[in-house]
Design an enzyme around this catalytic site. Structure first.
Site, PDB file in Angstrom:
ATOM      1  N   GLY A  11      63.825  47.955  47.503  1.00  0.00           N
ATOM      2  CA  GLY A  11      64.132  49.273  48.383  1.00  0.00           C
ATOM      3  C   GLY A  11      65.569  48.902  49.033  1.00  0.00           C
ATOM      4  CB  SER A  12      68.811  47.257  48.034  1.00  0.00           C
ATOM      5  OG  SER A  12      69.010  48.044  46.834  1.00  0.00           O
ATOM      6  CG  ASN A  13      69.845  52.088  45.904  1.00  0.00           C
ATOM      7  OD1 ASN A  13      70.767  52.550  45.812  1.00  0.00           O
ATOM      8  ND2 ASN A  13      69.614  51.322  44.696  1.00  0.00           N
ATOM      9  CG  LEU A  34      60.163  51.186  38.321  1.00  0.00           C
ATOM     10  CD1 LEU A  34      60.004  49.645  38.034  1.00  0.00           C
ATOM     11  CD2 LEU A  34      61.434  51.553  37.638  1.00  0.00           C
ATOM     12  CG  LEU A  39      56.647  60.364  33.361  1.00  0.00           C
ATOM     13  CD1 LEU A  39      57.840  60.352  32.971  1.00  0.00           C
ATOM     14  CD2 LEU A  39      55.890  60.692  31.723  1.00  0.00           C
ATOM     15  CB  ILE A  40      57.810  62.720  38.531  1.00  0.00           C
ATOM     16  CG1 ILE A  40      58.514  61.635  39.084  1.00  0.00           C
ATOM     17  CG2 ILE A  40      57.205  63.521  39.367  1.00  0.00           C
ATOM     18  CD1 ILE A  40      57.786  60.720  40.048  1.00  0.00           C
ATOM     19  CG  HIS A  54      68.945  55.236  34.723  1.00  0.00           C
ATOM     20  ND1 HIS A  54      67.647  54.909  34.581  1.00  0.00           N
ATOM     21  CD2 HIS A  54      69.652  54.968  33.804  1.00  0.00           C
ATOM     22  CE1 HIS A  54      67.729  54.320  33.420  1.00  0.00           C
ATOM     23  NE2 HIS A  54      68.846  54.276  33.155  1.00  0.00           N
ATOM     24  CG  ASP A  90      65.684  57.451  32.912  1.00  0.00           C
ATOM     25  OD1 ASP A  90      65.384  57.379  34.091  1.00  0.00           O
ATOM     26  OD2 ASP A  90      65.390  56.372  32.336  1.00  0.00           O
TER      27      ASP A  90
HETATM   28  C1  GAR Z   1      68.131  50.648  41.286  1.00  0.00           C
HETATM   29  O1  GAR Z   1      69.033  49.968  40.665  1.00  0.00           O
HETATM   30  C2  GAR Z   1      67.843  51.979  40.575  1.00  0.00           C
HETATM   31  O2  GAR Z   1      68.916  52.413  39.862  1.00  0.00           O
HETATM   32  C3  GAR Z   1      66.865  51.492  39.531  1.00  0.00           C
HETATM   33  O3  GAR Z   1      66.185  50.546  40.097  1.00  0.00           O
HETATM   34  C4  GAR Z   1      66.895  49.692  41.218  1.00  0.00           C
HETATM   35  C5  GAR Z   1      66.073  49.745  42.553  1.00  0.00           C
HETATM   36  O4  GAR Z   1      66.561  48.987  43.317  1.00  0.00           O
HETATM   37  N1  GAR Z   1      66.026  52.389  39.070  1.00  0.00           N
HETATM   38  C6  GAR Z   1      65.712  52.338  37.599  1.00  0.00           C
HETATM   39  O5  GAR Z   1      65.997  51.561  36.994  1.00  0.00           O
HETATM   40  C7  GAR Z   1      64.977  53.867  37.185  1.00  0.00           C
HETATM   41  N2  GAR Z   1      65.002  53.907  35.938  1.00  0.00           N
HETATM   42  P1  GAR Z   1      66.289  48.962  44.892  1.00  0.00           P
HETATM   43  O6  GAR Z   1      64.842  48.630  44.954  1.00  0.00           O
HETATM   44  O7  GAR Z   1      67.086  47.822  45.340  1.00  0.00           O
HETATM   45  O8  GAR Z   1      66.777  49.981  45.681  1.00  0.00           O
END
Ligand code: GAR
Length: 189
Positions: free
Chosen positions: A12-14, A85, A87-88, A104, A145
């Site tokens: 969950g850093s984003n 991760l 699919l919606i 992505h 995607d």
């Molecule tokens: C992120 O890098 C995002 O782009 C990726 O998962 C990571 C989540 O990181 N998403 C995918 O690969 C979707 N296909 P986070 O938990 O540190 O935010």
């Protein structure tokens, strides 16, 4: 006031960056964090910010539309997928048409699709000798995607970069751009 829900499966850093970005916003609030994993780090981040959480069971997500009721209870107007991760399903795509975005960690349409997440993406970028990679933010449809792309940012890949180096550069781009792009899209929606 627009209420956002963040869906995430991992650390969950984003999500954290987005929560912090909107913390003092007068008109946008992160009102719910949804995860398919009950021990996902993102749930701790949400709790630390007093944001309600919802853990999804696969059966509930794919075989019922109960989630729509939950999103309604929280008055959710926009969904952000930040490392989610699953699919919606189409009931959710249709209810949040142009109001749901995903990030992505590559320059789609390259390195997208089922199984292309996290380090798998960066390992493939490295294996193919790419000289650049980046991030893509796109609307969400029923396919992994493939929704309309709204934003991309690029970074170089040097021959000596390891997949971990690439991951670091891409994550920096994500943290720099994702909250701002979400803000822009929410305001425009
Ligand atoms: C992120 O890098 C995002 O782009 C990726 O998962 C990571 C989540 O990181 N998403 C995918 O690969 C979707 N296909 P986070 O938990 O540190 O935010």
């Amino acid at each position: 006031m627009t209420h956002l829900a963040i869906f995430a499966s991992g650390t969950g850093s984003n999500a954290r960056k987005i929560i912090e970005h909107f913390k003092n916003s007068p008109d946008v609030r992160v009102a719910l964090v949804v995860s398919n994993k009950k021990d996902a780090g993102v749930l701790d981040i949400a709790r630390a910010h007093d944001i309600p959480t919802q853990v999804l069971a696969r059966k509930m997500f794919y075989e019922t539309e109960d989630l729509l009721g939950i999103l309604k209870q929280h008055d959710i107007g926009f969904i952000v997928l930040a490392g989610f991760l699953w699919l919606i399903p189409s009931y959710l795509v249709q209810s949040f048409d142009k109001k749901m975005v995903n990030i992505h960690p590559a320059l789609l349409p390259k390195y997208g699709g089922k199984g292309m997440f996290g380090r798998h993406v960066h390992e493939a970028v490295k294996a193919n000798g790419e000289t650049e990679t980046g991030i893509t933010i796109h609307y969400v449809n029923e396919h992994y995607d493939e929704g309309d792309i709204v934003f991309q940012a690029r970074c170089p890949v040097r021959p000596e970069d390891t997949p971990e180096d690439i991951a670091r550069k891409v994550q920096q781009l994500e943290h720099q751009h994702f909250p701002l792009v979400v803000e822009h899209l929410v305001r425009a929606s």
